[in-house]
Design an enzyme around this catalytic site. Structure first.
Site, PDB file in Angstrom:
ATOM      1  N   ASP A   1     -17.615  -7.727 -70.578  1.00  0.00           N
ATOM      2  CA  ASP A   1     -16.514  -7.122 -71.326  1.00  0.00           C
ATOM      3  C   ASP A   1     -15.436  -6.650 -70.362  1.00  0.00           C
ATOM      4  O   ASP A   1     -15.600  -5.628 -69.683  1.00  0.00           O
ATOM      5  CB  ASP A   1     -17.020  -5.953 -72.168  1.00  0.00           C
ATOM      6  CG  ASP A   1     -15.947  -5.372 -73.074  1.00  0.00           C
ATOM      7  OD1 ASP A   1     -14.855  -5.963 -73.154  1.00  0.00           O
ATOM      8  OD2 ASP A   1     -16.190  -4.326 -73.700  1.00  0.00           O
TER       9      ASP A   1
ATOM     10  N   ASP B   1      -8.748 -10.504 -72.385  1.00  0.00           N
ATOM     11  CA  ASP B   1      -9.968  -9.787 -72.775  1.00  0.00           C
ATOM     12  C   ASP B   1     -11.077 -10.784 -73.082  1.00  0.00           C
ATOM     13  O   ASP B   1     -10.908 -11.666 -73.924  1.00  0.00           O
ATOM     14  CB  ASP B   1      -9.680  -8.908 -73.996  1.00  0.00           C
ATOM     15  CG  ASP B   1     -10.923  -8.185 -74.482  1.00  0.00           C
ATOM     16  OD1 ASP B   1     -11.682  -7.674 -73.635  1.00  0.00           O
ATOM     17  OD2 ASP B   1     -11.142  -8.137 -75.704  1.00  0.00           O
TER      18      ASP B   1
END
Length: 503
Positions: free
Chosen positions: A124, A356
């Site tokens: 992440d 992301d």
């Protein structure tokens, strides 16, 4: 043999000095491959049959679209984070495999504790605190419809680790998750650093997790053909006791900030190659994560890497200081620049573009999405009909109906992202369009293709503008790209390449 002094070294032939230099450089940069690991989501493991999975294809895509929107809402709203400068000391490069799964993310494996306990974690880049399911009392609410999958979940047990410690309130790591003064800490215990750090609560777009911050030994286990890196001691990580609507694994935070994996491991550079979504939940193939300099395998030609400056948010404070903002300068559809508002390019509390790994479909703010979608329709030029039933079912748009007849080819416009310095990311069509089955009933095959981009519905009486980044470049658009985060030079590199054979 006497030691070589600086004077003696000056007398060595240049070729010999070059040999020593290359030898030392290659040793320092040698990559270590970790064993391949496949992370199956509970939802996929619980599928009763391949036919049932096929019939829920529509639900699968709509769930990914909804999850991408929820993720965007989290990143735009944000929560408090800390910031850390890149370290100047870098260990040897470390490689590990990445796997796509039905939650839209990629996972790899680590071991935590003494003796080591293997655990899967999701990569992440949009957050910096790492956490794992923890203790025999761990509860995950609304996380899976399969009891067997939940019972097979890997959970860390601190009591079985001789190196596990609760992080104290006066430990600097406690300030990573709490902004309050240490004097506000409770007196629930003592581990040599003062009272225990208060519990954390991390809220994501689709759920949350909470627990206590601990420190323990982190290990990265390589394959038998590679030497193991030294254990990383006193690694601070969340011991989550309760989670809501989370995948059956932990999370490895790779965002900017002191708690992040790169920061704690003193890695000024990391990179990954995200496997094509065509290989979802396929244990036979994988992508790759590299901590340190990515080495080009012997016999393979190194392709040119394009670099983009990483920017800091104008606010220079959490949560936006955790994100990797890109110096985006424009978007082109079909070779024509799209007229976009300035907020699409300026990092601020209400604009800018970030990258992301935890977002599946790229998010565009309504002020950006509307002109891009309009340009896409204009470039198609009415050659294909809009598929409204598929759009309503998926939450993706525009969707175009496939031409009738077998093997009907579609001519689709190019999509390009342009960056400061001249770098251009020309996305292949499979990175920005997704094939969709019929709106209901068993899927006999795709009936439409949809732009793999999500956006909010404009607010009533407004243009939909909101806080947070205006553009979030998701993992679907990054598949089969080598993405490099050069933290030392504050830049992001990318090049298109297969992340697995036949990908």
């Amino acid at each position: 043999m006497p030691p070589i002094t600086s004077k003696a070294a000056a007398m060595l032939p240049c070729s010999l000095l070059l040999f020593f230099f290359l030898l030392l450089s290659s040793a320092a940069a040698a990559a270590i491959k970790l064993p391949l690991y496949r992370h199956l989501p509970a939802a996929a493991a619980a599928s009763p049959s391949a036919a049932a999975a096929e019939s829920t294809h529509h639900h699968h895509l709509s769930r990914l679209a909804a999850a991408s929107l929820a993720r965007a809402a989290h990143l735009k709203g944000g929560h408090g984070h800390a910031h850390a400068e890149p370290s100047s000391q870098a260990p040897a490069a470390v490689r590990t495999a990445l796997y796509p799964h039905s939650y839209g993310g990629y996972a790899f494996s680590v071991s935590l504790g003494t003796p080591p306990q293997p655990l899967p974690v999701l990569l992440d880049t949009g957050s910096h605190l790492s956490w794992v399911p923890c203790t025999s009392s761990y509860q995950c609410r609304n996380c899976s419809s399969s009891p067997s999958a939940m019972s097979a979940m890997a959970v860390f047990h601190p009591k079985n680790s001789s190196s596990s410690r609760l992080v104290g309130c006066r430990n600097p790591a406690c300030r990573w998750i709490h902004s309050k003064s240490p004097s506000t800490c409770g007196s629930t215990g003592n581990n040599g650093n003062g009272d225990v750090c208060p519990p954390y609560l991390v809220v994501y777009g689709s759920g949350s997790t909470s627990g206590l911050l601990i420190s323990d030994t982190l290990r990265l286990s390589p394959s038998s053909s590679s030497s193991a890196p030294a254990p990383f001691r006193n690694f601070a990580i969340g011991c989550s006791i309760v989670s809501v609507h989370q995948p059956p694994s932990g999370l490895a935070g790779f965002g900017r900030g002191a708690p992040s994996v790169p920061s704690q491991l003193k890695v000024p550079k990391f990179s990954y190659c995200l496997l094509s979504r065509r290989f979802d939940d396929n244990s036979a193939v994988s992508g790759e994560l590299v901590l340190g300099d990515a080495m080009v395998p012997a016999g393979k030609k190194k392709t040119t890497m394009q670099y983009v400056p990483l920017l800091n948010n104008a606010a220079s404070k959490p949560p936006y200081s955790v994100y990797y903002y890109l110096a985006l300068t424009g978007i082109s559809v079909g070779g024509k620049p799209v007229n976009l508002p300035s907020r699409a390019f300026v990092p601020s509390s209400g604009g800018g573009a970030i990258i992301d790994s935890g977002t599946t479909f790229t998010y565009l703010d309504p002020t950006v999405f509307k002109p891009v979608a309009a340009a896409m329709e204009s470039a198609v030029g009415g050659r294909y009909n809009r598929s409204r039933p598929v759009e309503d079912a998926l939450g993706l748009r525009p969707c175009f109906a496939l031409p009738p007849g077998p093997g009907g080819a579609m001519e689709l416009p190019d999509l390009e992202l342009k960056f400061k310095g001249g770098a251009v990311m020309r996305l292949p069509v499979e990175n920005y369009f997704v094939a969709a089955g019929p709106a209901g009933g068993p899927a006999a095959g795709p009936v439409a293709i949809c732009l793999a981009v999500v956006s909010d519905l404009p607010a009533s009486g407004g243009d939909g503008a909101a806080a947070g980044p205006a553009i979030i470049l998701g993992s679907f658009q990054q598949q089969n790209y080598h993405i490099e985060y050069d933290l030392g030079k504050e830049r992001l590199g990318f090049r298109q390449q297969p992340c697995a054979p036949k990908s």
